[in-house]
Design a protein around this motif. Structure first.
Motif, short mmCIF file in Angstrom:
data_model
loop_
_atom_site.label_atom_id
_atom_site.label_comp_id
_atom_site.label_asym_id
_atom_site.label_seq_id
_atom_site.Cartn_x
_atom_site.Cartn_y
_atom_site.Cartn_z
N GLU A 21 6.38 4.70 22.62
CA GLU A 21 6.57 4.35 24.02
C GLU A 21 5.60 5.13 24.91
N HIS A 22 5.40 6.40 24.59
CA HIS A 22 4.45 7.22 25.34
C HIS A 22 3.03 6.64 25.23
N LEU A 23 2.63 6.27 24.03
CA LEU A 23 1.29 5.72 23.83
C LEU A 23 1.12 4.39 24.55
N TRP A 24 2.19 3.60 24.57
CA TRP A 24 2.11 2.31 25.26
C TRP A 24 1.85 2.52 26.76
N ARG A 25 2.57 3.44 27.35
CA ARG A 25 2.35 3.70 28.77
C ARG A 25 0.94 4.25 29.02
N ALA A 26 0.48 5.11 28.11
CA ALA A 26 -0.84 5.70 28.27
C ALA A 26 -1.96 4.70 28.07
N SER A 27 -1.70 3.63 27.33
CA SER A 27 -2.75 2.65 27.03
C SER A 27 -3.08 1.75 28.21
N GLY A 28 -2.13 1.57 29.13
CA GLY A 28 -2.33 0.66 30.24
C GLY A 28 -2.23 -0.80 29.88
N LEU A 29 -1.86 -1.11 28.66
CA LEU A 29 -1.73 -2.50 28.21
C LEU A 29 -0.46 -3.12 28.77
N THR A 30 -0.43 -4.44 28.77
CA THR A 30 0.74 -5.17 29.26
C THR A 30 1.22 -6.17 28.21
N GLY A 31 2.48 -6.54 28.35
CA GLY A 31 3.08 -7.49 27.42
C GLY A 31 2.79 -8.93 27.81
N PRO A 32 3.18 -9.87 26.98
CA PRO A 32 3.98 -9.69 25.77
C PRO A 32 3.14 -9.14 24.63
N ALA A 33 3.73 -8.17 23.93
CA ALA A 33 3.00 -7.53 22.84
C ALA A 33 3.99 -6.86 21.89
N ALA A 34 3.49 -6.55 20.72
CA ALA A 34 4.28 -5.81 19.74
C ALA A 34 3.38 -4.80 19.06
N VAL A 35 3.95 -3.63 18.77
CA VAL A 35 3.24 -2.57 18.06
C VAL A 35 4.01 -2.28 16.78
N LEU A 36 3.30 -2.32 15.65
CA LEU A 36 3.92 -2.10 14.36
C LEU A 36 3.40 -0.81 13.74
N GLY A 37 4.30 -0.08 13.13
CA GLY A 37 3.91 1.14 12.42
C GLY A 37 4.99 1.50 11.41
N PHE A 38 5.10 2.77 11.11
CA PHE A 38 6.11 3.27 10.20
C PHE A 38 6.92 4.35 10.92
N ALA A 39 8.23 4.27 10.78
CA ALA A 39 9.12 5.12 11.57
C ALA A 39 9.64 6.32 10.82
N SER A 40 9.28 6.47 9.55
CA SER A 40 9.83 7.58 8.78
C SER A 40 8.95 7.85 7.58
N LEU A 41 9.42 8.74 6.74
CA LEU A 41 8.73 9.11 5.53
C LEU A 41 8.64 7.93 4.56
N PRO A 42 7.50 7.66 3.95
CA PRO A 42 7.43 6.61 2.94
C PRO A 42 7.91 7.11 1.58
N TYR A 43 8.46 6.20 0.81
CA TYR A 43 8.80 6.48 -0.58
C TYR A 43 7.92 5.58 -1.44
N PRO A 44 6.87 6.12 -2.07
CA PRO A 44 5.98 5.27 -2.87
C PRO A 44 6.73 4.66 -4.05
N SER A 45 6.41 3.42 -4.36
CA SER A 45 6.96 2.81 -5.57
C SER A 45 6.26 3.42 -6.78
N VAL A 46 7.01 3.60 -7.85
CA VAL A 46 6.45 4.13 -9.10
C VAL A 46 6.90 3.23 -10.24
N HIS A 47 6.05 3.13 -11.27
CA HIS A 47 6.39 2.23 -12.36
C HIS A 47 5.53 2.55 -13.57
N LEU A 48 6.13 2.50 -14.76
CA LEU A 48 5.38 2.67 -16.00
C LEU A 48 4.56 1.41 -16.26
N ASP A 49 3.28 1.56 -16.27
CA ASP A 49 2.36 0.44 -16.41
C ASP A 49 2.06 0.22 -17.89
#
Length: 588
Positions: free
Chosen positions: A441-469
Motif C-alpha cells: 500500500e505504501h508503494l502504491w501511494r508512492a508510485s502515483g499510479l491510479t486504478g483500476p489496477a492489481a499488484v501481485l507478489g508473495f505475502a510470506s515465506l515460500p516453501y520450495p517443492s522437493v521431489h526425488l527425481d
C-alpha cells in the motif's frame, strides 16, 4: 483384519528422566512381529513425555522444549560417553532465543542419514473447556469421549468417538503433529546408539522449532548441517522427515512414505479501484467488487492446480480478504487486499505468478465489462446516458511497482521504504502477510499510479517443492531402496505400506531438499518483508541436493481439538519402517 490386544505398561523413556507415565490402555496388532511390538511401548512412552511438555509456537514452552529434548537424549549412554555429539544450537538472530537440537550417533564410515522433525505445536485454545488437559493424553482421553457422547453432532464427531473408544487412537496437542514422529525417530536413534559399534553408517537427529510459523528452525539447521557434516567428516546421503499425515480411511492413505513434498506460495493481491460517493456508484469502481471478481476466479480453480507424477496439488484457496478503508463514510473503498494459498509440485514461482497474473487480468476485465453493462441498464431506467467510464485494468508485479515508486521518488523514496520495512520488522506481533500489505500500500501511494489496477507478489515465506527425481542417480537409488524396503516389510508384517509422490502438508522438507537460487531470488524480489521480516540468504551454504523423504505417523484432525494419532502403526510399525530404511540407506 487386525486383532488387537491391550497393553498397560507404564515406563519412562530414560532412567534419568524423572517423569513417570500413568497407565493407559492402548492396542497393538497381535499379528505383528515381536520386534515391532517392542518398539510400541518405548515410542508410546516417549510420545507421552514429549506431549506432556507444552511447546506451542511463539511461547515460552517452545523456547524451553529444546532443553527437554536435550535432557532426554543426554540419558543415552552413548551421549554420556560422547557429549560433544549432542548440541543445542541457538537460531541466529532469533528474538525469542529458540534453538535446534542436533545429535549424532557414529557408526562405521562416512555415510549419514538425518532423521528430522519439528517440536513446536499449534495453540491449544481450540480445546475450550478441555484445554487444561490438552497436553495430558491420559486425562484428556476419557474427557473427550464423554464430551463427544454428550455433544457430538457431526459425522466427524462420530468418527472421533469411534476412534477414541476403540483404544487405537491417542489424543492430545502434538500427539499426531508431530511428537509421535519425533518419538519414533528417538527410539530408532537409541537402538542405533546401543548397536553403533556394529552398525554401518551414522545417524543424525535434528529437532527444530517454528515449523508452524516461519520455519526459522529448519532454515537455520539446513546450512548448519552442511557445516557439521564437514566438521564430523560425514556425507549426508538422505534425510528422513518424520512429519505426520492425515487419513480418514483405513490407514492406506497414511501408511506411506512420501518421495517429496508440495511447495507453497502465498500469493498477495493489492487491488486499486476508483473511490466514489456511494450514491453515485458508477462514477467510480469499487475495489471490493474488483477483489471479489479476482477471488471468484482464483478460489479452487482447478486450472491453477499443479500436476506432476500423476498427482494434482490441491487448488488455490483464499486465506485473507479485506478492504483498506480505515474509517467509515459513504465513500466506496479505493483499495483492497487478499492473499491466496497456492501449492506447487513442479511449477516454478515465476510460472505460477504468470498464470495467476493472466487469471487476474481476465477477471478484472470481465468485472469492469459487467459494471459497464449494469451502468447502461441503470441509465436506461433513468432515461439518460450512462456516465460509467471503463478502463483497461493494469496488472503488475510487486517488483514492477517498487521500480515505479523508486523511479518517481528517487533517493527519498528508497530511504522511506527502508525505514518502513525496518520498523515493521521490529513489530513481533505483525504477521508477514500484514507486513506485505502495509508495504504494498505504501508503494502504491508512492508510485502515483491510479486504478483500476492489481499488484501481485508473495505475502510470506515460500516453501520450495522437493521431489526425488527418477532421472537423477542418487534420487533414483533412494526411490529403489524405499520401494524394496516397504515390499519386504509388507511381507514380514502383513500390513499396508505404500508410497506417494508428494506430501500434501507443507513441511520442513522444503528446506532440507534445497531450493533453486534463481527462483528464490525471483521470490525475494516480489516479497516485501524479504531482507528484514524474512532473513534467508538467496545463496550460500545449504544442504541443497540431499534426497529427502517423509515417513511419519498418521492420524486424524491435526491442529484441531480432536487431534489423535493411530497408535498401532505410529508406535509399532513406523519405528520399524524408519529402522529398516535407515539401515538400507546406510548400506547395512
Amino acid at each position: 483384519m487386525i486383532v488387537a490386544r491391550a497393553l498397560s505398561i507404564p515406563r519412562r523413556p530414560c532412567d534419568c528422566v524423572s517423569h513417570s507415565f500413568p497407565s493407559i490402555d492402548v492396542t497393538v496388532a497381535s499379528s505383528l512381529s515381536a520386534g515391532v511390538t517392542a518398539w510400541h511401548d518405548e515410542t508410546r512412552d516417549i510420545t507421552l513425555h514429549l506431549v506432556g511438555e507444552a511447546s506451542v509456537t511463539s511461547t515460552s514452552g517452545e523456547v524451553t522444549f529444546a532443553a527437554v529434548l536435550r535432557d532426554l537424549l543426554a540419558c543415552f549412554p552413548y551421549f554420556q560417553r560422547h557429549p560433544q555429539h549432542l548440541r543445542v544450537e541457538p537460531i541466529p538472530n532469533d528474538a525469542m532465543g529458540r534453538a535446534n537440537v542436533i545429535a549424532l550417533v557414529r557408526g562405521a564410515g562416512r555415510r549419514a542419514v538425518a532423521l528430522t522433525g519439528h517440536y513446536d505445536v499449534v495453540s491449544t485454545s481450540n480445546y475450550g473447556d478441555l484445554e487444561p488437559w490438552a497436553v495430558n493424553p491420559t486425562e484428556l482421553l476419557p474427557r473427550l469421549i464423554d464430551d463427544l457422547r454428550r455433544n457430538g453432532r457431526t459425522e466427524g464427531d462420530a468418527r472421533a468417538l469411534r476412534d477414541l473408544e476403540s483404544g487405537d487412537f491417542l489424543p492430545g496437542r502434538g500427539a499426531l503433529d508431530m511428537k509421535s514422529g519425533l518419538a519414533a525417530g528417538i527410539a530408532v536413534l537409541r537402538r542405533f546408539a546401543e548397536e553403533h559399534d556394529t552398525r554401518q553408517g551414522n545417524l543424525i537427529f535434528v529437532a527444530t522449532p517454528d515449523e508452524e510459523n516461519r520455519s526459522a528452525g529448519m532454515r537455520a539447521a539446513a546450512p548448519r548441517l552442511a557445516q557439521l557434516a564437514r566438521e564430523w567428516k560425514l556425507d549426508i546421503y538422505t534425510a528422513i522427515n518424520l512429519d505426520a499425515t492425515g487419513d480418514l480411511t483405513d490407514g492406506s492413505q497414511g501408511q506411506v512414505v512420501y518421495m517429496g513434498s508440495v511447495g507453497k506460495l502465498l500469493i498477495s493481491l493489492f487491488v486499486a479501484g476508483r473511490d466514489t460517493h456511494a450514491g453515485y456508484p458508477f462514477d467510480g469502481i469499487n475495489a471490493n467488487y474488483l477483489a471479489a471478481q479476482v477471488t471468484s476466479a482464483i478460489e479452487c480453480n482447478a486450472e491453477l492446480a499443479d500436476t506432476a507424477e500423476g498427482e494434482a496439488a490441491p487448488p488455490p484457496t483464499t486465506m485473507k480478504q479485506m478492504d483498506l478503508k480505515v474509517d467509515y463514510d459513504v465513500t466506496t473503498p479505493a483499495a483492497a487486499w487478499a492473499c491466496y494459498n497456492l501449492l506447487t509440485h513442479r511449477t516454478s514461482a515465476e510460472q505460477a505468478l504468470t498464470k495467476v497474473r493472466n487469471t487476474v487480468q481476465a477477471a478484472l476485465r470481465e468485472g469492469i465489462s459487467r459494471l459497464s453493462v449494469q451502468a447502461q441498464r441503470y441509465a436506461e431506467r433513468q432515461g439518460q446516458a450512462s456516465a460509467f467510464v471503463g478502463a483497461e485494468p493494469v496488472v503488475m508485479t510487486l517488483a514492477e511497482l517498487r521500480a515505479a515508486a523508486l523511479q518517481r521518488g528517487g533517493e527519498e523514496a528508497r530511504i522511506a521504504l527502508e525505514v518502513l520495512c525496518e520498523r515493521l520488522a521490529q513489530e513481533p506481533a505483525l504477521d508477514l502477510p500484514s507486513f506485505s500489505r502495509i508495504v504494498t500500500e505504501h508503494l502504491w501511494r508512492a508510485s502515483g499510479l491510479t486504478g483500476p489496477a492489481a499488484v501481485l507478489g508473495f505475502a510470506s515465506l515460500p516453501y520450495p517443492s522437493v521431489h526425488l527425481d527418477s532421472h537423477v542417480d542418487a534420487d533414483r537409488h533412494v526411490r529403489d531402496i524405499v520401494r524394496d524396503t516397504l515390499a519386504t516389510l509388507r511381507d514380514d508384517l502383513g500390513v499396508s505400506l505404500g508410497t506417494r509422490e508428494f506430501f500434501q502438508g507443507i513441511s520442513d522438507m522444503s528446506f532440507l531438499g534445497g531450493a533453486n537460487a534463481g527462483e528464490v531470488a525471483f521470490i525475494a524480489d516480489n516479497t516485501p518483508p524479504w531482507g528484514t521480516g524474512i532473513r534467508w540468504p538467496v545463496d550460500g551454504d545449504t544442504t541443497r541436493g540431499v534426497p529427502t523423504i517423509n515417513a511419519g505417523p498418521w492420524g486424524r484432525d491435526f491442529h484441531q481439538r480432536l487431534e489423535r494419532v493411530f497408535t498401532p502403526y505410529s508406535f509399532g510399525v513406523l519405528p520399524e519402517v524408519i529402522w529398516r530404511l535407515s539401515a538400507r540407506l546406510l548400506g547395512g
